[in-house]
Design a protein around this motif. Structure first.
Motif, short mmCIF file in Angstrom:
data_model
loop_
_atom_site.label_atom_id
_atom_site.label_comp_id
_atom_site.label_asym_id
_atom_site.label_seq_id
_atom_site.Cartn_x
_atom_site.Cartn_y
_atom_site.Cartn_z
N PHE A 277 -5.11 3.71 -2.28
CA PHE A 277 -5.65 3.26 -3.36
C PHE A 277 -5.06 3.15 -4.53
O PHE A 277 -4.99 1.95 -5.14
CB PHE A 277 -6.90 4.24 -3.55
CG PHE A 277 -7.82 4.12 -4.71
CD1 PHE A 277 -7.63 4.71 -5.65
CD2 PHE A 277 -8.84 3.04 -4.44
CE1 PHE A 277 -8.63 4.71 -6.83
CE2 PHE A 277 -9.89 3.00 -5.34
CZ PHE A 277 -9.69 3.55 -6.71
N THR A 278 -4.06 4.08 -4.88
CA THR A 278 -3.34 4.28 -5.91
C THR A 278 -2.16 2.83 -6.01
O THR A 278 -2.09 2.06 -7.00
CB THR A 278 -2.43 5.41 -6.17
OG1 THR A 278 -3.47 6.37 -5.84
CG2 THR A 278 -1.81 5.63 -7.39
N GLY B 191 -0.82 -2.31 -7.95
CA GLY B 191 -0.75 -3.96 -7.62
C GLY B 191 -1.48 -4.81 -8.20
O GLY B 191 -1.13 -5.91 -8.49
N VAL B 192 -2.69 -4.35 -8.20
CA VAL B 192 -3.66 -5.49 -8.86
C VAL B 192 -3.42 -5.60 -10.18
O VAL B 192 -3.36 -6.54 -11.11
CB VAL B 192 -4.84 -4.97 -8.51
CG1 VAL B 192 -5.99 -5.86 -9.19
CG2 VAL B 192 -5.17 -5.34 -7.00
N ALA B 193 -3.31 -4.32 -10.85
CA ALA B 193 -3.21 -4.05 -12.38
C ALA B 193 -1.78 -4.94 -12.76
O ALA B 193 -1.89 -5.33 -13.90
CB ALA B 193 -3.04 -2.73 -12.70
N GLY B 194 -0.84 -4.94 -11.99
CA GLY B 194 0.37 -5.55 -12.49
C GLY B 194 0.39 -6.88 -11.99
O GLY B 194 1.38 -7.85 -12.24
N LEU B 195 -0.58 -7.40 -11.43
CA LEU B 195 -0.68 -8.88 -10.68
C LEU B 195 0.59 -9.03 -9.95
O LEU B 195 1.16 -10.06 -10.08
CB LEU B 195 -1.05 -9.82 -11.86
CG LEU B 195 -2.51 -9.87 -12.23
CD1 LEU B 195 -2.52 -11.00 -13.23
CD2 LEU B 195 -3.15 -10.25 -10.83
N PHE C 65 -3.04 -8.74 -1.19
CA PHE C 65 -3.10 -7.41 -0.22
C PHE C 65 -3.32 -6.09 -1.06
O PHE C 65 -3.73 -5.05 -0.48
CB PHE C 65 -1.58 -7.11 0.22
CG PHE C 65 -1.27 -8.32 1.37
CD1 PHE C 65 -0.56 -9.56 0.75
CD2 PHE C 65 -1.62 -8.14 2.52
CE1 PHE C 65 -0.22 -10.65 2.08
CE2 PHE C 65 -1.35 -9.33 3.49
CZ PHE C 65 -0.80 -10.49 3.09
N ALA C 66 -2.86 -6.18 -2.21
CA ALA C 66 -3.20 -4.83 -3.11
C ALA C 66 -4.66 -4.34 -3.30
O ALA C 66 -5.23 -3.31 -3.09
CB ALA C 66 -2.38 -5.01 -4.51
#
Lengths: 565, 185
Positions: free
Chosen positions: B22-23, B28-32, B38-39
């Motif tokens: 999850f973390t 991964g999503v927050a930093g694009l 996949f993140a």
């Protein structure tokens, strides 16, 4: 409030100092990497994620140093011994070693999380720079290659792979990456197997998995060997304020030679090498002790599955209430289990009373039961003795000893020691009064201890010091048949259960009454309360100690000590 | 290595793996990041694994240490019947869930941890363990014991000779009646 300070002051100070050092290291190294000039270009590629990765690294160095120390039992015993002159609060602090070990472990876990997340960001941004996604300066910096005249800044040198896979590729082809993944995995496995549920139920899984720390430390020491965090090191000076916007002209104008970069010398080993050596010595000492011969003097099987072993070991010296670790290769090569000693220092042997409480103890008991009369038992390794709170009993003028069930064992040692001291001569003991409370569920368990108490009782009466030791026995698992039995034998002089003059009480003790009685009988005394038993009882007693203590030196003060396996 | 219930450790490991997945996914999503899809998957998968693994199983010997507030999730997990009860199913599920997380760096640690959890669950399944919900036991109310029968026999008395009054010793033989005896004759 004042009582809380007396009982917890040293712990508080230790924690504040430890936290203070952590915060200082974090902030200091954060600033080094976030403000330092030599990291200007590195920061251009990474932003503040660089500092966010390096600051927890420093905290990790410090805490990995600390984590090995609380589990060096022999070292702690040594410190304990040399602190005999100093205050007992400092020595009490050493009892909380496992709690400190856990606290440091949680800090390591937290800092690892921050470190890993920051480095994930770093790798992604290095990758982007290398792909030329950012501005010209970033691309120029990333293009610096590792040749004769230039040194690289960006550790990602490859461009021919699928960009999405490059970060993973970097991690698995650099020392820092591989060691990082391996040691983080080890850390996670260690933590999940150390959860209370697992530890209490399957100690072996916890113990064996915990040895992954060897891989952890090995990986930790070489983690920085790749030197991939780089800073600017120029011999011809390269002024970045001037040159940062003229990256196309580097090397062609005199003010801006091509910047040179190098990684820092890895430092982690300097932090952890000391404790690693100490711990290695600790384990070697355990091995040496294990190889020493241990003979069986007597093996007794008591009711309610309590096994007594009397062992003789050359050169073994102990104090009251200490414990040893036993290892029996016939049962398990690698397991060492702690047991408090029930013999007194004045005796020439050491004895332990072992209750059947799990795999190892059950196997031991069944092996002993199958032994023929008078035979020697299986090979046994003895490591110790190690000191715990009970050593301090004789420092207090008045002592309240509370033992629940098998928790009476350290106090068995103390009472025996008193008996020996009185047998020889009138000793100069600081202790002048002892209150002993034994809480037990079933009567069978009394049997082996009742003999000891009977002897004590007789001895005290003979010497006319019957009021030195006051003991109260509490049968907490009574039922109607006990009550009936007691009613019928009410008038007899000796107790129907134990045969002692002191009558058995039924049910749990009323601690208010007990503390009130102690306070009344010993005004202006310093009373030490010692418990070996369940944590719930510890909370109750701790509260009562605080409640009944007065800061006024003319009144009674209660100090609480607890040991619990 | 003792009577270990592997499932207990597998459960802790899987819960930790879920959190790590999850973390990693959030980062991964927050930093694009490249491959942030996949993140995003990892965020969902991590959350799912956490919810699935949060309720602890009852141990083989009947006891169980609940996690706080696990009752609601226990009921949900129980509702899936054999899918969640069987540890082979869980081992396979975790192995399948972890694979997509291996494609980007941010979630690869979660992938490996979940893979290890899957292996431990496989070991648990081979040892014949299964998941049992910890639910409050319903106490069976027994009917109150019936009223005892009145005594069938008179209370024991000393033999008749002892009860007969001694004529020679009238004083010793006399006693006080608690109630006055009225001779009706």
């Amino acid at each position: 409030m004042a009582n809380w300070i007396i009982n917890n002051g040293v712990t508080c100070v230790t924690l504040v100092v430890w936290m203070g050092i952590n915060i200082f290291l974090f902030v200091w190294f954060y600033l080094v990497y976030d403000v330092g000039d030599e990291y200007f270009y590195t920061r251009h590629l990474l932003g503040s994620a660089l500092a966010w990765a390096r600051a927890p690294a420093a905290v990790l160095n410090f805490n990995c140093l600390l984590i090995l120390l609380p589990v060096c039992r022999n070292l702690l015993s040594l410190i304990r011994g040399s602190l005999v002159c100093c205050s007992r609060s400092l020595r009490k602090q050493l009892d909380k070693n496992i709690e400190f070990h856990k606290l440091v472990a949680y800090t390591i876990a937290l800092m690892t999380a921050v470190h890993v997340i920051a480095h994930l960001l770093n790798v992604e941004w290095y990758n982007n720079s290398r792909q030329g996604v950012y501005d010209d300066l970033s691309t120029a910096l990333s293009n610096l290659a590792d040749t004769k005249n230039t040194t690289y800044l960006n550790p990602i040198r490859i461009t021919s792979l699928d960009p999405q896979q490059i970060p993973t590729y970097l991690v698995f082809t650099t020392i820092a990456g591989i060691t990082g993944v391996i040691i983080t995995l080890c850390l996670i496995l260690i933590i999940t197997s150390s959860m209370e549920v697992i530890r209490r139920s399957y100690f072996e899984v916890f113990w064996y998995t915990h040895h992954l720390f060897i891989i952890f430390f090995a990986g930790l020491v070489i983690h920085g060997a790749g030197r991939i965090v780089r800073s600017q090191k120029d011999s011809p000076p390269h002024n970045f304020t001037l040159c940062k916007d003229r990256s196309a002209e580097w090397g062609r104008i005199p003010q801006c030679p091509v910047p040179q970069f190098a990684g820092n010398f890895p430092q982690t080993w300097m932090w952890v090498i000391g404790p690693m050596i100490l711990y290695l010595c600790e384990r070697l000492l355990r091995l040496v002790r294990y190889l020493q011969t241990v003979r069986y003097r007597k093996i007794v099987m008591h009711p309610s599955k309590v096994l007594e072993l009397q062992l003789v070991k050359n050169g073994f010296k102990m104090e009251v209430g200490q414990y040893v670790f036993l290892n029996c290769p016939a049962i398990s090569q690698l397991e060492w289990h702690p047991f408090t000693m029930t013999s007194a220092p004045e005796e020439d042997f050491l004895s332990v009373h072992i209750r059947s409480a799990g795999d190892w103890t059950e196997k031991l008991i069944s092996i002993m039961q199958q032994l023929p009369e008078g035979a020697q038992g299986p090979k046994m390794g003895v490591d110790g003795p190690f000191g715990t709170a009970s050593e301090d009993v004789f420092d207090y003028e008045v002592a309240m000893l509370v033992g629940a069930g098998i928790g009476v064992t350290p106090f068995a040692s103390i009472l025996k020691s008193i008996w020996y001291k009185f047998k020889d001569s009138n000793p100069v003991l600081r202790t002048r009064k002892i209150y002993f409370y034994w809480l037990c569920r079933e009567t069978n368990a009394f049997e082996w201890f009742a003999d000891l108490l009977q002897d004590q009782e007789r001895e005290m009466e003979e010497r006319g010091i019957g009021d030195f030791l006051t003991y109260k026995l509490f049968l907490t698992g009574w039922d109607q048949s006990h009550a009936n039995h007691a009613m019928v034998h009410f008038d007899e002089e000796t107790d129907v259960i134990t045969g002692l003059k002191q009558k058995t009480h039924y049910g749990r003790p009323n601690w208010n009454k007990e503390f009130e009685q102690v306070r009344k009988e010993n005004p202006s005394a310093v009373v030490g309360t010692f418990l070996c038993g369940p944590a719930v009882l510890a909370k109750v007693l701790e509260k009562k100690c605080a409640e009944y203590s007065e800061v006024d030196p003319r009144k009674t003060k209660f100090y609480f000590n607890k040991e619990n396996f | 290595m003792g009577k270990i219930e592997w499932a207990m450790w597998a459960n802790e490991q899987a819960l930790a793996a879920g959190l790590i997945l999850f973390t990693g996914g959030i980062v991964g999503v927050a930093g694009l990041f490249r491959g942030w899809q996949f993140a995003a998957y990892a965020v969902a998968a991590g959350l799912f694994v956490c919810l699935l693994e949060y309720p602890r199983s009852r141990r083989a010997k009947g006891t169980g240490v609940e996690r706080k507030w696990q009752y609601g999730l226990t009921v949900c997990v129980k509702a899936f019947g054999p899918l969640t009860r069987n540890y082979y199913a869980r081992a396979f599920l975790h192995a399948a869930l972890c694979i997509p997380a291996g494609f980007i760096l941010a979630t690869v640690l979660g992938c490996v941890c979940l893979g290890i959890a899957s292996l431990i669950y496989l070991s648990a399944a081979i040892h014949g363990e299964h998941w049992e919900p910890i639910l409050p036991r319903v106490e069976v109310r027994r009917p109150a014991p019936s009223i005892k029968n009145p005594p069938q026999n008179p209370p024991p008395r000393p033999p008749a000779e002892m009860r007969r009054k001694n004529i020679d010793d009238l004083e010793g033989a006399s006693y006080d009646n608690p109630m006055a005896v009225i001779d009706e004759k």
